[in-house]
Structures are given as C-alpha cells and as structure tokens.
Scaffold this motif. Sequence first.
Motif, short mmCIF file in Angstrom:
data_model
loop_
_atom_site.label_atom_id
_atom_site.label_comp_id
_atom_site.label_asym_id
_atom_site.label_seq_id
_atom_site.Cartn_x
_atom_site.Cartn_y
_atom_site.Cartn_z
N ILE A 191 0.90 -1.15 0.00
CA ILE A 191 0.00 0.00 0.00
C ILE A 191 0.94 1.20 0.00
O ILE A 191 1.62 1.46 0.99
N PRO A 192 1.05 1.91 -1.14
CA PRO A 192 2.02 3.01 -1.21
C PRO A 192 1.65 4.15 -0.26
O PRO A 192 0.50 4.27 0.17
N ALA A 193 2.63 4.98 0.06
CA ALA A 193 2.38 6.16 0.88
C ALA A 193 1.34 7.02 0.17
O ALA A 193 1.47 7.33 -1.01
N GLN A 194 0.28 7.37 0.89
CA GLN A 194 -0.80 8.17 0.33
C GLN A 194 -1.71 8.65 1.44
O GLN A 194 -1.69 8.10 2.54
N ALA A 195 -2.48 9.66 1.18
CA ALA A 195 -3.45 10.23 2.12
C ALA A 195 -2.81 10.54 3.47
O ALA A 195 -3.44 10.41 4.51
N GLY A 196 -1.51 10.92 3.46
CA GLY A 196 -0.83 11.26 4.70
C GLY A 196 -0.29 10.08 5.48
O GLY A 196 0.24 10.25 6.57
N PHE A 197 -0.41 8.87 4.97
CA PHE A 197 0.07 7.68 5.66
C PHE A 197 1.32 7.15 4.99
O PHE A 197 1.50 7.30 3.79
N GLU A 198 2.16 6.50 5.78
CA GLU A 198 3.38 5.91 5.25
C GLU A 198 3.08 4.63 4.50
O GLU A 198 2.01 4.04 4.68
N GLU A 199 4.03 4.19 3.69
CA GLU A 199 3.90 2.95 2.94
C GLU A 199 3.75 1.76 3.89
O GLU A 199 4.40 1.70 4.93
N LEU A 200 2.87 0.84 3.52
CA LEU A 200 2.69 -0.40 4.27
C LEU A 200 2.97 -1.55 3.33
O LEU A 200 2.30 -1.70 2.31
N ALA A 201 3.96 -2.38 3.65
CA ALA A 201 4.31 -3.53 2.83
C ALA A 201 3.76 -4.79 3.46
O ALA A 201 3.82 -4.97 4.68
N VAL A 202 3.21 -5.67 2.62
CA VAL A 202 2.72 -6.98 3.06
C VAL A 202 3.44 -8.02 2.21
O VAL A 202 2.95 -8.45 1.16
N PRO A 203 4.65 -8.42 2.63
CA PRO A 203 5.42 -9.37 1.83
C PRO A 203 4.93 -10.80 2.00
O PRO A 203 4.28 -11.14 3.01
N PHE A 204 5.23 -11.65 1.02
CA PHE A 204 4.95 -13.07 1.17
C PHE A 204 5.67 -13.56 2.42
O PHE A 204 6.79 -13.13 2.71
N GLY A 205 5.02 -14.43 3.16
CA GLY A 205 5.57 -14.92 4.43
C GLY A 205 4.91 -14.26 5.62
O GLY A 205 5.11 -14.69 6.75
N SER A 206 4.12 -13.19 5.40
CA SER A 206 3.42 -12.52 6.50
C SER A 206 2.31 -13.42 7.03
O SER A 206 1.71 -14.20 6.29
N ALA A 207 2.02 -13.30 8.31
CA ALA A 207 0.95 -14.08 8.93
C ALA A 207 -0.41 -13.67 8.37
O ALA A 207 -0.62 -12.52 7.97
N ARG A 208 -1.34 -14.61 8.36
CA ARG A 208 -2.65 -14.39 7.75
C ARG A 208 -3.45 -13.26 8.38
O ARG A 208 -3.94 -12.37 7.68
N ALA A 209 -3.62 -13.26 9.69
CA ALA A 209 -4.48 -12.25 10.33
C ALA A 209 -3.99 -10.83 10.09
O ALA A 209 -4.80 -9.97 9.69
N PRO A 210 -2.71 -10.51 10.28
CA PRO A 210 -2.28 -9.14 9.99
C PRO A 210 -2.35 -8.80 8.50
O PRO A 210 -2.62 -7.65 8.14
#
Length: 186
Positions: free
Chosen positions: A55-74
Amino acid sequence: MRRLALIALPLLLAACGDASDGTADKAGQVADTGPSEENPLADATIELQGTGIVIPAQAGFEELAVPFGSARAPTEATLGNVLGSAVDESATPNDCGLTYTAYDGVSLNFRDGQFVGYWAEAPYVPETTRAAMLADENISLVEDSTVGEEFVMGAAEVPDIGGLFDGEGDDAGVQALWAGENCIAR
C-alpha cells in the motif's frame, strides 16, 4: 508517524481480536473496517509486486508492505483496510494445499497461515492493451501456455508476476495478474 501509529493500533487489534467483520468503537458498536467515509484509506491504491503487495504512501500515511511470508491475520487486517470486506474465504486447503481470502478483485492465498500468493483482476490490473504491455522489454508471452494468453512481467533478477490477456489481438486487455503460489491447473 503519529498517523501511522493510529492506523497500526486498529490493525493490531483487528489481527488479535475475534473474527468479527469490524472493530468496536467507543460505544462498543461494531463498525465495518472496509473502505468508508470514516476510513482514511478508503480511496487507497495497492501495488502488486512479485514479492507481495504494497500500500504506497498516500493520504498522509506511510507505505505499508505486506510481503509473502506474512501471517494471515495481519495480512487480512492490513489489506482489508484498502480492499474492503472479504467476499469469500476458506480454512480448508484446496488440492494445492492453499487456503484463501477473496475480496472484490483480489484473492490472497495462504499456506499454513502464511501469505504466499495473490490473484488479481479488475480493478487491480492495468487498463491497457496487449500491444502496449508487450512493447515493454520486461514483459513476454509464455510459449505454449495451457491456460490461455499467458505472459510474465519482470527482469530475470526480480521475482516475476504472471498474467493473462483476455484475447489474442493487439487490443486485448489484461484479465488477471498473479504472483507467489497459486492453484492454476495447467
């Protein structure tokens, strides 16, 4: 940074809380966590990458990366803020050993509770033609594909993103994009 912390807290609560479709407000009412007027990420975009989703930086929020290997719930909590409410999900592995959570236009694939792949369709695929896509030197057709007009994106040193055109002509559009593990019958 303060705004990121304000987003992170609901994400952590959603990831650690029960399996309801929302989060409780101050009055204890459950509110939908999908895009809405109250959700500052409602109009956010996502970037599909060969290593996961950003999720690129936008609307005043920093970039959020969700890489493969991340846990399902988060993964579901973070991407659900942009993609909206899930329209389907499975807890029982399919023939490929994958479970999934599907949103309008994107399906997230999981193996043993870890985010391992995605499949995306409109509106998350480029609105361009086959001719324009194939003009890029980093995009090539897959010879003798058994799944249709298949192509791959990416240089050799970067993980690939696969895709399908919706036809053979130069004006055909992009039907789907995927990366990571997917259950594609070949």
